[in-house]
Design a protein around this motif. Structure first.
Motif, PDB file in Angstrom:
ATOM      1  N   ARG A   1       0.826  -1.212   0.000  1.00 26.44           N
ATOM      2  CA  ARG A   1       0.000   0.000   0.000  1.00 26.44           C
ATOM      3  C   ARG A   1       0.859   1.260   0.000  1.00 26.44           C
ATOM      4  O   ARG A   1       0.513   2.257  -0.658  1.00 26.44           O
ATOM      5  N   ARG A   2       1.965   1.228   0.696  1.00 21.70           N
ATOM      6  CA  ARG A   2       2.840   2.395   0.717  1.00 21.70           C
ATOM      7  C   ARG A   2       3.459   2.623  -0.667  1.00 21.70           C
ATOM      8  O   ARG A   2       3.544   3.769  -1.142  1.00 21.70           O
TER       9      ARG A   2
ATOM     10  N   ARG B   1       2.177   1.704  -3.542  1.00 21.07           N
ATOM     11  CA  ARG B   1       1.134   2.161  -4.453  1.00 21.07           C
ATOM     12  C   ARG B   1       0.859   3.653  -4.266  1.00 21.07           C
ATOM     13  O   ARG B   1       0.675   4.403  -5.238  1.00 21.07           O
ATOM     14  N   ALA B   2       0.854   4.084  -3.003  1.00 21.01           N
ATOM     15  CA  ALA B   2       0.635   5.501  -2.731  1.00 21.01           C
ATOM     16  C   ALA B   2       1.777   6.349  -3.289  1.00 21.01           C
ATOM     17  O   ALA B   2       1.565   7.502  -3.699  1.00 21.01           O
ATOM     18  N   ARG B   3       2.959   5.763  -3.350  1.00 20.28           N
ATOM     19  CA  ARG B   3       4.140   6.497  -3.803  1.00 20.28           C
ATOM     20  C   ARG B   3       4.261   6.540  -5.331  1.00 20.28           C
ATOM     21  O   ARG B   3       4.615   7.585  -5.905  1.00 20.28           O
TER      22      ARG B   3
ATOM     23  N   GLY C   1       1.825   5.053  -7.647  1.00 19.09           N
ATOM     24  CA  GLY C   1       0.596   4.945  -8.424  1.00 19.09           C
ATOM     25  C   GLY C   1       0.663   3.784  -9.389  1.00 19.09           C
ATOM     26  O   GLY C   1       1.130   2.697  -9.041  1.00 19.09           O
TER      27      GLY C   1
ATOM     28  N   ALA D   1      -7.041   1.252  -3.475  1.00 21.34           N
ATOM     29  CA  ALA D   1      -5.821   1.866  -2.953  1.00 21.34           C
ATOM     30  C   ALA D   1      -6.155   3.209  -2.308  1.00 21.34           C
ATOM     31  O   ALA D   1      -6.697   4.102  -2.938  1.00 21.34           O
ATOM     32  N   GLY D   2      -5.858   3.297  -1.034  1.00 23.85           N
ATOM     33  CA  GLY D   2      -6.112   4.537  -0.303  1.00 23.85           C
ATOM     34  C   GLY D   2      -7.543   4.758   0.096  1.00 23.85           C
ATOM     35  O   GLY D   2      -7.906   5.848   0.535  1.00 23.85           O
TER      36      GLY D   2
END
Length: 362
Positions: free
Chosen positions: A278-279, A281-283, A285, A354-355
């Motif tokens: 998840r981290r 993906r947040a970084r 995309g 995601a998110g």
């Protein structure tokens, strides 16, 4: 049936002996054209909705086998015949090495986990290249995971990886730089960006120079700090890597009773592996392909990783406890789940939550 055989027989035998016997049987299957083709027709993912394209490679399904099982590229076709969407072989080093002293592989059935301190035991890049150069009798996507030879000092690590890449990149559907195993002294130090950058630059030059340009990924440890995860993600984007595999085994012993040294895999790794995914993906995309590994046991876990942003998912320990039909069963369950939701492609699922809260359910 498998659970009965495992509890009654397999769990009582030495884990590494069972592993070698299984790889040997699958290697024989890989050389039996009729049998492997029959199994492949029955067990491999065939639903078009499961097909995934990542870094220019077509995968029949999102679930593959993580590196560590087929260390010498001996049985990828046999594994594909049992339903894996891809098989990552290795870790392979430039030079053959015996690995660490035995015993070095331990089951933790109560925790659905394994501990290994194998130490990259393999026959070397040249021997693996000979096997990978053989024609494939059934379709199989083969990733090649490369690592540092144990006796090679850190100062010569780049040349060591480049030697492996030159042998193996032309034969791989994708190439993985492994700097995250806890079982080679000093290896994880290479995850520091100042050391990782020149290593990846050198290997990428080799991968980019193959006839079809071999996609390059890096595999990271779950034990990195959040800030280091971000730094590796930024480096991967900066260098134009094709993907990140998160995560390798952990040195943490949280939630398990055993204090054997080595890398822990399986259920105890699940939460941290998902957190790192998840981290990432947040970084990054969707600018880079994310491959999630660690604590994947069932279709729910694969679904959750896809929702969180993984394009591909890998397992290993889940197969040890789930049996030979594990990957085929999960792909069938994913297929039914997609159909029930009216989803025509698994790609529609990737990153959907995601998110945010999971709006697609379990």
């Amino acid at each position: 049936m498998y659970k009965f055989v495992f509890s009654l027989l397999l769990s009582r035998l030495d884990a590494e002996q069972v592993h070698h016997a299984t790889v040997g049987a699958l290697a024989l299957l890989s050389r039996a054209p009729v049998v492997k083709k029959v199994l492949h027709r029955r067990l491999a993912p065939r639903d078009p909705a499961l097909r995934v394209e990542a870094f220019g490679v077509h995968f029949p399904g999102p679930l593959g086998l993580a590196a560590g099982f087929d260390k010498d590229a001996a049985c990828a076709e046999g594994l594909a015949a049992f339903g894996f969407g891809h098989v990552e072989v290795g870790t392979i080093t430039a030079h053959a090495q015996p690995g660490n002293a035995r015993p070095r592989l331990f089951r933790l059935p109560r925790e659905r986990a394994l501990i290994n301190r194998m130490g990259f035991n393999n026959g070397g890049a040249h021997a693996a290249a000979r096997r990978l150069s053989r024609p494939r009798g059934v379709p199989v996507v083969v990733g090649v995971n490369i690592g540092k030879t144990k006796v090679v000092p850190e100062s010569a690590a780049v040349d060591d990886y480049v030697t492996s890449a030159k042998e193996l990149a032309p034969l791989a559907d994708y190439l993985v730089v492994n700097v995250s195993s806890p079982n080679t002294p000093g290896l994880r130090d290479l995850q520091a960006v100042e050391l990782l950058r020149p290593l990846l630059v050198a290997v990428k030059q080799v991968a980019d120079g193959t006839p079809r340009r071999t996609p390059l990924l890096v595999k990271i440890a779950p034990d990195l700090s959040d800030e280091d995860v971000d730094a590796v993600a930024d480096l991967a984007l900066d260098l134009g890597l094709d993907g990140i595999i998160a995560t390798n085994t952990t040195i943490s012993r949280a939630g398990v009773s055993s204090r054997e040294t080595g890398g822990l895999s399986g259920r105890p790794l699940k939460a941290r592996s998902l957190e790192v995914l998840r981290r990432l993906r947040a970084r990054v995309g969707d600018r880079i392909t994310l491959v999630s590994a660690g604590g994947v046991e069932n279709a729910d876990d694969v679904w959750e990783r896809l929702l969180a942003g993984a394009t591909l998912v890998q397992g290993y320990t889940g197969m040890i406890y789930g049996g030979p039909l594990w990957a085929s069963r999960i792909h069938r369950q994913l297929s039914r789940r997609l159909r029930l939701r009216g989803i025509t492609s698994v790609r529609e699922v990737v990153g959907r939550t995601a998110g945010s809260a999971d709006t697609l359910g379990g």
